[in-house]
Design a protein around this motif. Structure first.
Motif, PDB file in Angstrom:
ATOM      1  N   UNK A  99      44.912  54.184  39.146  1.00  0.00           N
ATOM      2  CA  UNK A  99      43.684  54.959  38.963  1.00  0.00           C
ATOM      3  C   UNK A  99      43.134  55.387  40.319  1.00  0.00           C
ATOM      4  N   UNK A 100      42.484  56.513  40.322  1.00  0.00           N
ATOM      5  CA  UNK A 100      41.789  56.994  41.516  1.00  0.00           C
ATOM      6  C   UNK A 100      40.304  56.966  41.224  1.00  0.00           C
ATOM      7  N   UNK A 101      39.560  56.167  41.988  1.00  0.00           N
ATOM      8  CA  UNK A 101      38.139  56.052  41.720  1.00  0.00           C
ATOM      9  C   UNK A 101      37.397  55.324  42.822  1.00  0.00           C
ATOM     10  N   UNK A 102      36.105  55.256  42.653  1.00  0.00           N
ATOM     11  CA  UNK A 102      35.259  54.576  43.636  1.00  0.00           C
ATOM     12  C   UNK A 102      35.295  53.075  43.400  1.00  0.00           C
ATOM     13  N   UNK A 103      35.400  52.318  44.490  1.00  0.00           N
ATOM     14  CA  UNK A 103      35.440  50.858  44.384  1.00  0.00           C
ATOM     15  C   UNK A 103      34.378  50.255  45.304  1.00  0.00           C
ATOM     16  N   UNK A 104      33.967  49.054  44.947  1.00  0.00           N
ATOM     17  CA  UNK A 104      33.037  48.287  45.781  1.00  0.00           C
ATOM     18  C   UNK A 104      33.863  47.409  46.713  1.00  0.00           C
ATOM     19  N   UNK A 105      33.550  47.466  47.993  1.00  0.00           N
ATOM     20  CA  UNK A 105      34.292  46.699  49.001  1.00  0.00           C
ATOM     21  C   UNK A 105      33.510  45.435  49.346  1.00  0.00           C
ATOM     22  N   UNK A 106      34.149  44.290  49.172  1.00  0.00           N
ATOM     23  CA  UNK A 106      33.543  43.021  49.561  1.00  0.00           C
ATOM     24  C   UNK A 106      34.606  42.194  50.279  1.00  0.00           C
ATOM     25  N   UNK A 107      34.580  42.249  51.599  1.00  0.00           N
ATOM     26  CA  UNK A 107      35.606  41.574  52.391  1.00  0.00           C
ATOM     27  C   UNK A 107      36.963  42.191  52.114  1.00  0.00           C
ATOM     28  N   UNK A 108      37.926  41.363  51.723  1.00  0.00           N
ATOM     29  CA  UNK A 108      39.270  41.841  51.395  1.00  0.00           C
ATOM     30  C   UNK A 108      39.413  42.200  49.926  1.00  0.00           C
ATOM     31  N   UNK A 109      38.392  41.975  49.140  1.00  0.00           N
ATOM     32  CA  UNK A 109      38.475  42.220  47.700  1.00  0.00           C
ATOM     33  C   UNK A 109      37.868  43.568  47.329  1.00  0.00           C
ATOM     34  N   UNK A 110      38.206  44.051  46.130  1.00  0.00           N
ATOM     35  CA  UNK A 110      37.696  45.317  45.612  1.00  0.00           C
ATOM     36  C   UNK A 110      37.242  45.112  44.178  1.00  0.00           C
ATOM     37  N   UNK A 111      36.118  45.755  43.828  1.00  0.00           N
ATOM     38  CA  UNK A 111      35.547  45.611  42.494  1.00  0.00           C
ATOM     39  C   UNK A 111      35.127  46.980  41.966  1.00  0.00           C
ATOM     40  N   UNK A 112      34.727  46.997  40.714  1.00  0.00           N
ATOM     41  CA  UNK A 112      34.169  48.212  40.150  1.00  0.00           C
ATOM     42  C   UNK A 112      35.066  48.868  39.116  1.00  0.00           C
ATOM     43  N   UNK A 113      34.566  49.971  38.549  1.00  0.00           N
ATOM     44  CA  UNK A 113      35.273  50.657  37.476  1.00  0.00           C
ATOM     45  C   UNK A 113      36.611  51.217  37.943  1.00  0.00           C
ATOM     46  N   UNK A 114      36.697  51.598  39.211  1.00  0.00           N
ATOM     47  CA  UNK A 114      37.961  52.111  39.723  1.00  0.00           C
ATOM     48  C   UNK A 114      39.081  51.096  39.566  1.00  0.00           C
ATOM     49  N   UNK A 115      38.754  49.805  39.770  1.00  0.00           N
ATOM     50  CA  UNK A 115      39.730  48.732  39.612  1.00  0.00           C
ATOM     51  C   UNK A 115      39.957  48.420  38.134  1.00  0.00           C
TER      52      UNK A 115
END
Length: 224
Positions: A99-115
Motif C-alpha cells: 500500500x502507498x499511504x501516510x504513516x506515523x513514524x515512532x522511532x523505528x516503527x510505523x503505524x497508521x492506516x497506511x500500514x
C-alpha cells in the motif's frame, strides 16, 4: 508526531501453524534461512528497510513504490526457485500486500492506516502472490512490465472504506524487447489496404478476359 508518505510491504507465511505443527524445527530453520538469505538482502537492494518482524510475517518500508513492487516480485520469484528443491509439504510460501499511504513514524516503527491497509491487502493475496492498492497500481502501471488484474472493491476488517485491490500478474516476466514489439497501428492499416488492393486487382484480372472476349464476339461480325 511525525508523519510521512511511504510504500508499505506486508508479508505473511501461508499455513504457518500447520507447517510448525508438522515440523517445528525444520520450518523455523527454513524460515530463518529465507529471511536471512532472501528477504533481508532483496529489501536492502531495493532501498527498503524492515521495521517489524512477527513469528511468520514482516513489515517493510520503501521510499519508492516502484522499488516496493519490484522487491515483492523478486521475493516471490526467489521463493519459487528455493521451493523447487523442497517437498510440497515443506515449502515456505508467502502472501504479499503493498500500500502507498501516510504513516506515523515512532522511532523505528510505523503505524497508521497506511500500514493497516497493506496488512489487509496481504490477506487478500493468493499464496505466492501479490496484492496492491489502487494507489500503487496507478503509480507503477506504466513504469513496470507487470500487469495488474482488478479485484474490485474489498471490504476489509477495521477499515471503514472499501479498498480497491489489484492482483499483480507475474506471468509476463520481462518487458518485451524492441525487436519483438508490436508494429504501430499505421503499419497494420497500410497492410490491410495493400491486401485489399491486391484482392481487387486479382478479381479484376480474372474478370477482364471474359468481358473482353464477349465484347470481341459481339463486335466480331461487324469487323469482318
Amino acid at each position: 508526531m511525525d508523519r510521512k508518505l511511504a510504500a508499505i510491504l506486508a508479508a505473511d507465511v501461508v499455513g504457518y501453524s500447520t507447517l510448525m505443527e508438522r515440523d517445528e524445527a525444520g520450518t523455523f530453520e527454513r524460515l530463518r534461512a529465507g529471511r536471512k538469505d532472501l528477504f533481508e538482502p532483496e529489501i536492502a537492494r531495493h532501498h527498503g528497510q524492515i521495521f517489524k518482524l512477527m513469528g511468520d510475517g514482516m513489515l517493510a518500508e520503501f521510499g519508492s513504490v516502484v522499488d516496493a513492487v519490484e522487491c515483492a516480485v523478486s521475493l516471490q520469484r526467489g521463493l519459487a526457485e528455493r521451493n523447487a528443491a523442497v517437498p510440497e509439504d515443506q515449502r515456505i510460501r508467502v502472501r504479499i500486500g503493498i500500500n502507498l499511504g501516510e504513516v506515523i513514524v515512532e522511532g523505528e516503527d510505523r503505524y497508521g492506516e497506511g500500514v493497516n491497509v497493506a496488512a489487509r491487502l496481504q490477506q487478500l493475496a493468493d499464496p505466492g502472490g501479490i496484492c496492491v492498492s489502487a494507489k500503487v497500481a496507478r503509480e507503477v502501471e506504466r513504469k513496470l512490465a507487470f500487469g495488474f488484474e482488478p479485484m474490485g472493491e474489498q471490504k476489509v476488517k477495521n477499515i471503514a472504506e472499501p479498498v480497491q485491490a489489484f492482483r499483480v500478474i507475474l506471468g509476463g516476466q520481462a518487458p518485451p524487447q524492441p525487436a519483438r514489439s508490436s508494429p504501430p497501428r499505421w503499419v497494420w492499416a497500410g497492410a490491410a489496404v495493400l491486401a485489399l488492393i491486391l484482392v481487387l486487382a486479382g478479381t479484376t484480372w480474372r474478370f477482364w478476359p471474359s468481358v473482353s472476349e464477349r465484347h470481341a464476339e459481339d463486335c466480331g461480325p461487324s469487323l469482318r
